[in-house]
Design a protein around this motif. Structure first.
Motif, PDB file in Angstrom:
ATOM      1  N   LEU A  55       0.823  -1.211   0.000  1.00  0.00           N
ATOM      2  CA  LEU A  55       0.000   0.000   0.000  1.00  0.00           C
ATOM      3  C   LEU A  55       0.857   1.262   0.000  1.00  0.00           C
ATOM      4  O   LEU A  55       0.593   2.206  -0.747  1.00  0.00           O
ATOM      5  CB  LEU A  55      -0.956  -0.003   1.190  1.00  0.00           C
ATOM      6  N   ARG A  56       1.892   1.278   0.832  1.00  0.00           N
ATOM      7  CA  ARG A  56       2.752   2.475   0.895  1.00  0.00           C
ATOM      8  C   ARG A  56       3.500   2.687  -0.419  1.00  0.00           C
ATOM      9  O   ARG A  56       3.652   3.821  -0.880  1.00  0.00           O
ATOM     10  CB  ARG A  56       3.746   2.385   2.051  1.00  0.00           C
ATOM     11  N   TYR A  81       0.046   7.582   0.500  1.00  0.00           N
ATOM     12  CA  TYR A  81       0.174   6.762   1.699  1.00  0.00           C
ATOM     13  C   TYR A  81       1.648   6.742   2.114  1.00  0.00           C
ATOM     14  O   TYR A  81       2.416   5.907   1.666  1.00  0.00           O
ATOM     15  CB  TYR A  81      -0.298   5.334   1.431  1.00  0.00           C
ATOM     16  N   THR A  82       2.042   7.658   2.999  1.00  0.00           N
ATOM     17  CA  THR A  82       3.453   7.738   3.381  1.00  0.00           C
ATOM     18  C   THR A  82       3.797   6.875   4.597  1.00  0.00           C
ATOM     19  O   THR A  82       4.967   6.618   4.859  1.00  0.00           O
ATOM     20  CB  THR A  82       3.873   9.196   3.643  1.00  0.00           C
ATOM     21  N   TRP A  83       2.784   6.438   5.338  1.00  0.00           N
ATOM     22  CA  TRP A  83       2.975   5.516   6.457  1.00  0.00           C
ATOM     23  C   TRP A  83       1.741   4.631   6.515  1.00  0.00           C
ATOM     24  O   TRP A  83       0.607   5.124   6.493  1.00  0.00           O
ATOM     25  CB  TRP A  83       3.142   6.275   7.776  1.00  0.00           C
ATOM     26  N   PRO A  99       2.755  -4.818  12.315  1.00  0.00           N
ATOM     27  CA  PRO A  99       3.508  -4.558  11.092  1.00  0.00           C
ATOM     28  C   PRO A  99       3.200  -3.154  10.562  1.00  0.00           C
ATOM     29  O   PRO A  99       2.064  -2.677  10.635  1.00  0.00           O
ATOM     30  CB  PRO A  99       2.988  -5.623  10.122  1.00  0.00           C
ATOM     31  N   PHE A 100       4.241  -2.499  10.051  1.00  0.00           N
ATOM     32  CA  PHE A 100       4.066  -1.172   9.464  1.00  0.00           C
ATOM     33  C   PHE A 100       5.112  -0.941   8.400  1.00  0.00           C
ATOM     34  O   PHE A 100       6.129  -1.634   8.344  1.00  0.00           O
ATOM     35  CB  PHE A 100       4.127  -0.070  10.531  1.00  0.00           C
ATOM     36  N   ILE A 113      -6.225  -0.484  10.641  1.00  0.00           N
ATOM     37  CA  ILE A 113      -5.184  -0.080   9.720  1.00  0.00           C
ATOM     38  C   ILE A 113      -5.128   1.446   9.799  1.00  0.00           C
ATOM     39  O   ILE A 113      -6.157   2.115   9.813  1.00  0.00           O
ATOM     40  CB  ILE A 113      -5.429  -0.589   8.282  1.00  0.00           C
ATOM     41  N   ASP A 114      -3.923   1.961   9.919  1.00  0.00           N
ATOM     42  CA  ASP A 114      -3.683   3.390  10.095  1.00  0.00           C
ATOM     43  C   ASP A 114      -2.856   3.871   8.910  1.00  0.00           C
ATOM     44  O   ASP A 114      -1.799   3.311   8.620  1.00  0.00           O
ATOM     45  CB  ASP A 114      -2.924   3.597  11.410  1.00  0.00           C
ATOM     46  N   ILE A 115      -3.350   4.901   8.227  1.00  0.00           N
ATOM     47  CA  ILE A 115      -2.661   5.455   7.065  1.00  0.00           C
ATOM     48  C   ILE A 115      -2.377   6.924   7.331  1.00  0.00           C
ATOM     49  O   ILE A 115      -3.279   7.683   7.694  1.00  0.00           O
ATOM     50  CB  ILE A 115      -3.530   5.351   5.786  1.00  0.00           C
TER      51      ILE A 115
END
Length: 160
Positions: free
Chosen positions: A30-31, A37-39, A56-57, A120-122
């Motif tokens: 995704l990133r 989507y920078t993080w 996971p990130f 999920i955090d974007i």
């Protein structure tokens, strides 16, 4: 987005990899696929302690590896069971700054068997980077994750 959806499906169907590795691969996909989507990362809930724990990130490491329910955007989603789209993080009183470069954020809860087990955090370095299409897409991603969630999988992060 159709090609991206196919890639998400392929990652989740790869049963030769550990589930945590598949989640990591999703974050990276995704990133690297969406420049807004920078993080990208997952936080998992420890319901007993009412805390979220970073899983996971993909992106710059953060000091915010444990977030109490109700605190920040992620903590609010843990309590509300609904997504939170923030066009401009500086306008939020309850925002936890993970990085000074973050301008907007989108957090979508992850439900497995009807229970909010995380999110999920974007983050984005652009103001107003997200829209309803992102919400729909990430809701779909989380639904795919829930469908492929191994019966016996408990993220190590929720043990605090």
């Amino acid at each position: 987005m159709n090609t991206l959806r196919e890639k998400v499906t392929q990652i989740l169907e790869n049963e030769t990899e550990l589930f945590s590795k598949r989640l990591q691969n999703l974050c990276d996909l995704l990133r690297n696929s969406l420049d807004r989507y920078t993080w990208v990362g997952f936080y998992f809930a420890n319901a007993e302690n009412k805390t979220l724990h970073l899983g996971p990130f993909s992106g710059t490491p953060t000091d915010h590896t444990c977030i109490p329910f109700g605190k920040g955007i992620c903590g609010q989603v843990a309590v509300s069971d609904d997504y939170f789209l923030v066009p401009d993080v500086t306008a939020q009183d309850n925002y936890i700054a993970c990085s000074l470069s973050v301008k907007s954020e989108l957090v979508v809860p992850l439900f497995v068997n009807g229970m909010n087990i995380g999110q999920i955090d974007i983050d984005s370095e652009k103001i107003d980077a997200f829209n309803e299409q992102d919400v729909d897409f990430l809701t779909w991603v989380n639904a795919q994750i829930a469908q492929s969630w191994p019966v016996d999988y408990i993220p190590k992060e929720i043990n605090g």
